[in-house]
Structures are given as C-alpha cells and as structure tokens.
Design an enzyme around this catalytic site. Sequence first.
Site, short mmCIF file in Angstrom:
data_model
loop_
_atom_site.label_atom_id
_atom_site.label_comp_id
_atom_site.label_asym_id
_atom_site.label_seq_id
_atom_site.Cartn_x
_atom_site.Cartn_y
_atom_site.Cartn_z
N GLU A 175 -48.44 9.95 16.97
CA GLU A 175 -48.90 10.97 17.90
C GLU A 175 -50.00 11.84 17.29
O GLU A 175 -51.04 12.06 17.88
CB GLU A 175 -47.73 11.86 18.35
CG GLU A 175 -48.19 13.01 19.22
CD GLU A 175 -47.07 13.80 19.87
OE1 GLU A 175 -45.91 13.70 19.43
OE2 GLU A 175 -47.38 14.52 20.83
N ASP A 187 -43.39 9.15 16.90
CA ASP A 187 -43.47 10.53 17.36
C ASP A 187 -42.72 11.35 16.32
O ASP A 187 -41.49 11.29 16.24
CB ASP A 187 -42.81 10.70 18.74
CG ASP A 187 -43.03 12.11 19.29
OD1 ASP A 187 -43.47 12.98 18.51
OD2 ASP A 187 -42.76 12.34 20.48
N ILE A 204 -42.15 14.56 15.89
CA ILE A 204 -41.26 15.60 16.44
C ILE A 204 -41.61 15.80 17.91
O ILE A 204 -42.78 15.83 18.25
CB ILE A 204 -41.47 16.99 15.78
CG1 ILE A 204 -41.39 16.93 14.27
CG2 ILE A 204 -40.48 18.00 16.33
CD1 ILE A 204 -41.62 18.29 13.60
N ASP A 205 -40.59 15.95 18.75
CA ASP A 205 -40.88 16.39 20.12
C ASP A 205 -41.23 17.87 20.03
O ASP A 205 -40.36 18.72 19.81
CB ASP A 205 -39.66 16.16 21.02
CG ASP A 205 -39.67 14.76 21.57
OD1 ASP A 205 -40.65 14.43 22.25
OD2 ASP A 205 -38.72 14.03 21.32
N THR A 247 -42.66 20.76 21.62
CA THR A 247 -42.44 22.06 22.25
C THR A 247 -41.03 22.59 21.95
O THR A 247 -40.85 23.77 21.66
CB THR A 247 -42.69 21.95 23.76
OG1 THR A 247 -43.92 21.26 23.93
CG2 THR A 247 -42.78 23.30 24.41
N ASP A 302 -43.61 8.50 22.71
CA ASP A 302 -42.41 9.18 23.24
C ASP A 302 -41.33 8.17 23.62
O ASP A 302 -40.14 8.50 23.61
CB ASP A 302 -42.75 9.98 24.50
CG ASP A 302 -43.71 11.13 24.24
OD1 ASP A 302 -43.49 11.86 23.28
OD2 ASP A 302 -44.68 11.28 25.01
C1 IPD Z 1 -43.23 15.37 24.98
C2 IPD Z 1 -41.78 15.50 25.28
C3 IPD Z 1 -41.59 16.00 26.69
C4 IPD Z 1 -42.28 15.15 27.72
C5 IPD Z 1 -43.73 14.93 27.36
C6 IPD Z 1 -43.84 14.39 25.96
P1 IPD Z 1 -44.11 15.84 22.50
O1 IPD Z 1 -43.42 14.91 23.66
O2 IPD Z 1 -41.12 14.29 25.10
O3 IPD Z 1 -40.25 16.03 27.01
O4 IPD Z 1 -42.24 15.79 28.97
O5 IPD Z 1 -44.29 14.01 28.29
O6 IPD Z 1 -45.19 14.14 25.63
O7 IPD Z 1 -45.53 16.04 22.86
O8 IPD Z 1 -43.36 17.14 22.52
O9 IPD Z 1 -43.91 15.05 21.26
#
Ligand code: IPD
Length: 276
Positions: free
Chosen positions: A70, A90, A92-93, A95, A219
């Site tokens: 990512e 990815d 880390i998720d 947000t 993701d």
């Molecule tokens: C996001 C999260 C989120 C989803 C977004 C993703 P990120 O990943 O998985 O839940 O709604 O479409 O891009 O950007 O936090 O790694």
Amino acid sequence: MADIWQRAMDHAVAIARKAGEVVREALCDDRKVMTKSSSVDLVTQTDQRVEQLIIQSVKEKFPTHRFIGEESVAAGEACDLTDSPTWIIDPIDGTNFVHSFPFVAVSIGFSVNNQTEFGVVYSCLEDKMFTARRGKGAFCNGEPLQVSDQEDIKQSIIATEFGSNRDPEAVDKIFSSLRSILCIPVHGVRSAGTAAINMCLVASGCVEAYYEIGIHVWDVAAGSLIVSEAGGVLMDVEGGEVDLMSRRIVAANSRTIAERIVKEIDSFSPPRDDAP
Ligand code: IPD
C-alpha cells in the site's frame, strides 16, 4: 508432495506477528498523521515502517519475489500483478490505527500466476492470526474456520465500509446500496473499519457477508482466500467473477446471500488499482 510455498507462508505468519508487535508499541506513542489521496486517506510513519520491515525481511529470504505494498504504491511504485510470486501487503488498516479504534490488521496475500496461494491477516489488538493456504482450509490461531450456514438474508448481518471517497455521487451510491440492504430487512449492518477483518468475520461465521466498492487489492488479497477457504464465495458487485484489481468485492457465506446482495448494490467503478 511437498508444499513449495509453505516456507513463504511460515515467514508471512512470523513477520505479521512481528509487525503486530510494532503496531501495538506504536499505539502507546503519539502518531504523526499524514494524508495521501485525500484528507481522509491517512498514513503514519508506522504504516511506512511496518511495510518496510515486511518487505526487507522477505527480500532477504526470497530475493526474486515481487511486492505490491500500500505505502510503496502511494510512493509511486507500480501496482502490477504478474505471474511472478508477489507479496501483496497492507501494513496497517490506517484510519483505525490513527484513532486507536480496536480493530487493526496487518494483511499479507501471496499470489503466483495470478492465483492467491496463501493469505495471512493478523488482527493485532485481538491477537488473532487468520491464515489460509489454497486448498487447505482457513484457520484462526490454528482453529479451523467455517462460514455461517444461514442462507436467509433476513436472518443475516452484513458488513460494509464507507471507504475514503467523499465524492458526493459515490457517497450517494454507497448510501443507496446501504439503504436497500438494510431495508430488505437484514438483522444489522456492521463496519469493523478494516476490510481485512470484515472478511475474517465472514470466514468466522459472525457475519454472513461483506461488500465494498473502493477497497484496494492489498485490503482484500489475503482476506479473499481466507473467505473462500472457509467455504465462502467471492463475487463482483454486479455478479460474475471477482477481480481483485477492480476495487469491488462481495464476500459471502454462500452464493445465495452474495447474489441477493448484488441485487441491491448501486454499483460504480472506481479507477482500477492497475490502471496505468
Ligand atoms: C481501508 C480500510 C477501510 C476500507 C477502505 C480501505 P486502509 O484500508 O480497510 O475499512 O473502507 O476501503 O482502503 O487504507 O486503512 O489500509
């Protein structure tokens, strides 16, 4: 016959666990937040550090393998899925991590000849390690996973996310789909805030389906295999085969539930991840 990708998978599990430790430690410190494609698309130094940690350690063991990460893509690297062994990361998720919202995952998918061979999702704060090897089932902390057997959408919980697209036309479509699905009616709609964990919830049988338009290949690469190896199905939001680069996905416990959701989705097509 020996499983030629088992060593890579073992490494993915070990490095995801190590990455999770870094994430947990970083949650105790102040996080410097930066933005990427928009003011709600967030990244921290920990995302970048964790991605580099994973990539460096894989390069040492598997020098010929390729990467889609990512943060590397955000920094301008190509997002090409070739036939070569490719780690799709990815770190880390983002947000959720910024807000200490307690679902934070490290996601690592591994693809060869355009087929996902294994997927690893580490839910760092729950200390749950989800794994799947193609043809060999899906597991959480070593225990086998099985999707729910509920085929009645009216008895179901559906997971989705709102993503980071704030274009009013896209938001209208997201709400229109949500409204239609809620009013089927379903028992509830949930958002864990991470696509990877939503998919693990499908695989665990806690929700019947997850759908989203706007996700990226990193993701969902690992989570997709975890869902299908737990007995679930993957579909495009208009029906038909899922395409991991298309940024659209329905992951469900069954074809019946997936097709029912598809009927309600007001679809659109964000720019593909592999668009030139
Ligand atoms: C996001 C999260 C989120 C989803 C977004 C993703 P990120 O990943 O998985 O839940 O709604 O479409 O891009 O950007 O936090 O790694």
